[in-house]
Design an enzyme around this catalytic site. Structure first.
Site, PDB file in Angstrom:
ATOM      1  N   GLU A 175      -2.314 -14.794   3.307  1.00  0.00           N
ATOM      2  CA  GLU A 175      -1.064 -14.746   4.037  1.00  0.00           C
ATOM      3  C   GLU A 175      -0.578 -16.153   4.384  1.00  0.00           C
ATOM      4  O   GLU A 175      -1.347 -17.102   4.364  1.00  0.00           O
ATOM      5  CB  GLU A 175      -1.278 -13.987   5.355  1.00  0.00           C
ATOM      6  CG  GLU A 175      -2.011 -12.679   5.217  1.00  0.00           C
ATOM      7  CD  GLU A 175      -1.081 -11.525   4.968  1.00  0.00           C
ATOM      8  OE1 GLU A 175       0.121 -11.663   5.263  1.00  0.00           O
ATOM      9  OE2 GLU A 175      -1.541 -10.497   4.464  1.00  0.00           O
ATOM     10  N   VAL A 198     -11.088   0.090   5.868  1.00  0.00           N
ATOM     11  CA  VAL A 198     -12.232  -0.793   5.577  1.00  0.00           C
ATOM     12  C   VAL A 198     -12.520  -0.804   4.084  1.00  0.00           C
ATOM     13  O   VAL A 198     -12.746   0.243   3.489  1.00  0.00           O
ATOM     14  CB  VAL A 198     -13.518  -0.327   6.294  1.00  0.00           C
ATOM     15  CG1 VAL A 198     -14.677  -1.274   5.965  1.00  0.00           C
ATOM     16  CG2 VAL A 198     -13.307  -0.241   7.791  1.00  0.00           C
ATOM     17  N   LYS A 220     -13.264  -4.565  10.717  1.00  0.00           N
ATOM     18  CA  LYS A 220     -13.878  -3.632   9.775  1.00  0.00           C
ATOM     19  C   LYS A 220     -15.340  -3.386  10.149  1.00  0.00           C
ATOM     20  O   LYS A 220     -15.832  -2.253  10.093  1.00  0.00           O
ATOM     21  CB  LYS A 220     -13.749  -4.171   8.362  1.00  0.00           C
ATOM     22  CG  LYS A 220     -12.299  -4.199   7.889  1.00  0.00           C
ATOM     23  CD  LYS A 220     -12.137  -5.122   6.683  1.00  0.00           C
ATOM     24  CE  LYS A 220     -10.737  -5.058   6.126  1.00  0.00           C
ATOM     25  NZ  LYS A 220     -10.522  -6.049   5.045  1.00  0.00           N
ATOM     26  N   ASP A 237     -10.338 -10.177  10.621  1.00  0.00           N
ATOM     27  CA  ASP A 237     -10.171  -8.984   9.784  1.00  0.00           C
ATOM     28  C   ASP A 237     -11.530  -8.344   9.491  1.00  0.00           C
ATOM     29  O   ASP A 237     -11.722  -7.132   9.655  1.00  0.00           O
ATOM     30  CB  ASP A 237      -9.468  -9.405   8.484  1.00  0.00           C
ATOM     31  CG  ASP A 237      -9.325  -8.281   7.487  1.00  0.00           C
ATOM     32  OD1 ASP A 237     -10.207  -8.126   6.619  1.00  0.00           O
ATOM     33  OD2 ASP A 237      -8.339  -7.535   7.588  1.00  0.00           O
ATOM     34  N   VAL A 288       0.827  -1.204   0.000  1.00  0.00           N
ATOM     35  CA  VAL A 288       0.000   0.000   0.000  1.00  0.00           C
ATOM     36  C   VAL A 288       0.865   1.259   0.000  1.00  0.00           C
ATOM     37  O   VAL A 288       0.594   2.212  -0.740  1.00  0.00           O
ATOM     38  CB  VAL A 288      -0.970   0.019   1.200  1.00  0.00           C
ATOM     39  CG1 VAL A 288      -1.814   1.289   1.182  1.00  0.00           C
ATOM     40  CG2 VAL A 288      -1.863  -1.207   1.159  1.00  0.00           C
ATOM     41  N   ILE A 321     -13.311   1.286  -1.694  1.00  0.00           N
ATOM     42  CA  ILE A 321     -14.745   1.599  -1.598  1.00  0.00           C
ATOM     43  C   ILE A 321     -14.953   2.647  -0.508  1.00  0.00           C
ATOM     44  O   ILE A 321     -14.637   2.404   0.646  1.00  0.00           O
ATOM     45  CB  ILE A 321     -15.567   0.358  -1.214  1.00  0.00           C
ATOM     46  CG1 ILE A 321     -15.290  -0.811  -2.139  1.00  0.00           C
ATOM     47  CG2 ILE A 321     -17.055   0.683  -1.222  1.00  0.00           C
ATOM     48  CD1 ILE A 321     -15.959  -2.102  -1.675  1.00  0.00           C
TER      49      ILE A 321
END
Lengths: 448, 448
Positions: free
Chosen positions: B192, B134, B207, B203, B16, B138
């Site tokens: 992962e 999150v 979120k 995860d 990222v 989007i």
């Protein structure tokens, strides 16, 4: 911190106007908590003061004269939900010149005169907001105008008209004809008495123009939009496309290529996996394709009392909380228009013929397609009492070539073929060749 | 009007971080045009200065020491894309205390410590933005925090984890087992080495907590989220659900009922028509249900270099253009937690048994369901070499009742049944009764 009083002049009290009025009452606490403002609708323009409306509204607030609202200098914001061009355009211009903000749901007005009105708003240092003019409650205008800032949008693809989407969904579900489903839609209030704007794609074209202007800082000429409605589609087309693995949707599409814009509102075949393929009934959806985020799809109700009221009222709350920071649209860029007739692609071609003609027409078509350098990937047919509806998926040709080969086949068959030609989205496997022997016909032909 | 120089400290240069760095360069003109700011990444925290990154970056800007960034008083904004809790939390706290804005992609941190960090940001009159935490690109956080103001959101429903969604899509497409597809996903970089957080729903739970806090001004305790991952699902479950007309998706759901919140991250059966049923592969999607606009669904890529970078950078542009008007989240409300075990609903129940047990188990189950006041709407089975996978759709019972009847059937069958119990969204027609005669078994049983 003290509450701020905000006075609104509401132009129109039909479906959307009623939704706005009711929601401003019902959600007043939420609006006060989040904006610090108490919003009051002080005056409402109507066509009929006596009309039974189904909800309580103080008759003293109703007026038949636009001037009564426009002259009231205590009004801060006008909400226009009447529609149409005249005298709505003149009313809005007067409001903007008197330095009051305007929120509108008027797609035709924004598509045809939006650039001028936005300039007038800027000159008078007020805002003209229009989320409700496209796709009901779906905040696609907010996405383009307010959120996507570093992203560059390079394609827009949407189901922008709920009436035509409802009709296509019903035709697909029931196998009924366009006329039959249209009549049912009219009875349910999903289609107007004069349905032309919805079913011939004008409504969707206005909305596409607005989104395109926002995405490209352009000023689109509606006349450059390649527009084809849904009235020529038959129940057989929906059924045969489904057999081939596709849904048929009226798609508004804007794409930039080589510095020029190509714009269309036409029925497309969408493969099952396409994000819009299963957006049914009165739902709308828009896919924005941008350079950083990739594909973003928004789905929601595209019309109706409360979805559209939501768009109006969220424009209002934005005005109350963000006024100075609302980005002003700049619909100035004259962009070249690009015609797509010469682009190679995949097409759905269909016509209705007599059953005896099936084999000769198939042979003629396959021959013509091969001569044009393309390939037939699929053939399906559906027979009723008298005729045979034939449909092909053809790849590796341009739309101009498809139109030409239809003429050639008509000549070979000595029969005028009224052909339907639709774009097919996605790839058609080039290796899938359809066998043109007699066994091919027997395998494919189905009886209704 | 002069350009404003904005200096950014980037914490992390992984997938990222690299996407953020590259996009800030590539889209610099667009950002300058729309925000009036020239954004420069002046210093980057990395773990390895020598690492081959696949793009050009000035080695002088790379540092191994957080202090080198934090002490630099010329930095205006920090972007945190390292992840994890420690020392990331301490770094962010130090940045906020020194009155610099922070943009983060850190879901675990925001879910567990977001309330405290947001309070710290408010005390220091700076902003903590977290769109990227999150659903990748989007803009669902922007929807909840920035757009929906008059609307009250009363339900959130989403596919929030791309890894598990990819695995379920592949299991559905190929019929392969969970373990097989997980291994393939790991080889492709979609999962992962330790996949627990993704496949067991942690995860997605982080979120969901973040979205719930935003929608309800709440402060959710992660431990109250009813969490069940996808590792117990088999290829047979995906196939049988599909036969029944359903997709299986790992769904994060938050709903307010009677002033209390019910939160879950669990696999659900979604009917074909559900807007999320066909959101496949690494795509994420969120449906917000609000009182004015109705259902709004957003679909996009939930992870990856550029989608997530988009979310970070659009937070940055918002900071540059809207700073004073960014609404501050208020994650304070302690809300009662509501358990749904006693709610009547529809369930998918499945287990694996020996083939000879098919009939007795069916009869036992139908008897138990009837005794509980419910009904069996559907039965499907799939046999492999040794065992039979049996699955039922059951309506009109609570989850507590389903668990009890599984125990009862286990006793009757004198065999421990390892049962899978999943919620089914939507209505199961109460009138559809499944016949428990032998012919029913013969009709339904299929062989792999």
């Amino acid at each position: 911190m003290g509450k701020k009083q905000v006075r609104v002049g509401l132009l129109g009290l039909g479906t959307v106007g009623g939704g706005v009025y009711k929601t401003l009452l019902k959600n007043r606490e939420t609006i006060l908590t989040r904006t610090g403002c108490e919003v009051e609708v002080v005056n409402i323009l109507v066509r009929d003061r006596e009309k039974e409306r189904g909800f309580d509204v103080d008759a003293k607030r109703l007026t038949l004269e636009p001037e009564n609202l426009l002259k009231d200098e205590t009004i801060d914001i006008y909400i226009e939900v009447i529609g149409g061009i005249h005298p709505t355009k003149e009313i809005i211009e007067q409001a903007l010149r008197s330095k009051r903000h305007v929120i509108t749901a008027n797609k035709e007005l924004m598509a045809k005169h939006g650039a001028d009105l936005l300039r007038l708003a800027q000159e008078n240092e007020v805002h003209l907001l229009f989320e409700a003019s496209v796709a009901g409650g779906i905040p696609v205008i907010h996405m383009l105008q307010g959120y996507l800032t570093a992203n560059r949008v390079h394609e827009i693809c949407g189901i922008l008209n709920g009436t035509s989407n409802y009709i296509l969904s019903e035709m697909s579900k029931t196998g009924k004809s366009f006329s039959e489903v249209l009549a049912e839609a009219q009875a349910l209030g999903y289609a107007e008495a004069d349905p032309t704007s919805d079913v011939e794609g004008f409504d969707a074209a206005y909305k596409l123009a607005i989104l395109t202007n926002l995405a490209y800082d352009a000023c689109v000429d509606i006349a450059t939009i390649d527009r084809q409605g849904i009235s020529q589609l038959t129940g057989a087309d929906l059924a045969l496309a489904e057999r081939m693995g596709y849904a048929i949707k009226l798609i508004g599409n804007a794409k930039e290529q080589a510095g020029a814009l190509q714009l269309s509102v036409r029925p497309h075949l969408l493969p099952d996996a396409h994000p819009l393929a299963r957006v049914n009934d009165v739902f709308n959806a828009v896919t924005l394709r941008a350079d950083v985020v990739g594909d973003l799809t928004l789905i929601g109700r595209g019309a109706g009392e409360f979805p559209t009221a939501s768009a109006v009222i969220e424009d209002l709350t934005a005005l109350l909380t963000q006024r100075e920071n609302i980005r002003r649209p700049n619909w100035e860029r004259a962009m070249n228009h690009r015609c797509t007739e010469q682009d190679a692609g995949a097409f759905y071609l269909a016509w209705s013929a007599s059953q005896e003609q099936e084999r000769p027409l198939c042979e003629a078509l396959v021959g013509e397609v091969k001569r044009a350098g393309g390939h037939v990937a699929r053939y399906e047919s559906l027979a009723d009492a008298e005729r045979l509806h034939q449909a092909w998926l053809i790849g590796g040709v341009t739309e101009a070539q498809v139109n030409r080969l239809v003429e050639n086949v008509s000549q070979i068959a000595a029969e005028h073929l009224s052909a339907l030609v639709l774009h097919v989205d996605g790839e058609i496997e080039p290796g899938v060749e359809w066998e043109s022997e007699a066994s091919g016909y027997e395998k494919s032909a189905r009886y209704a």
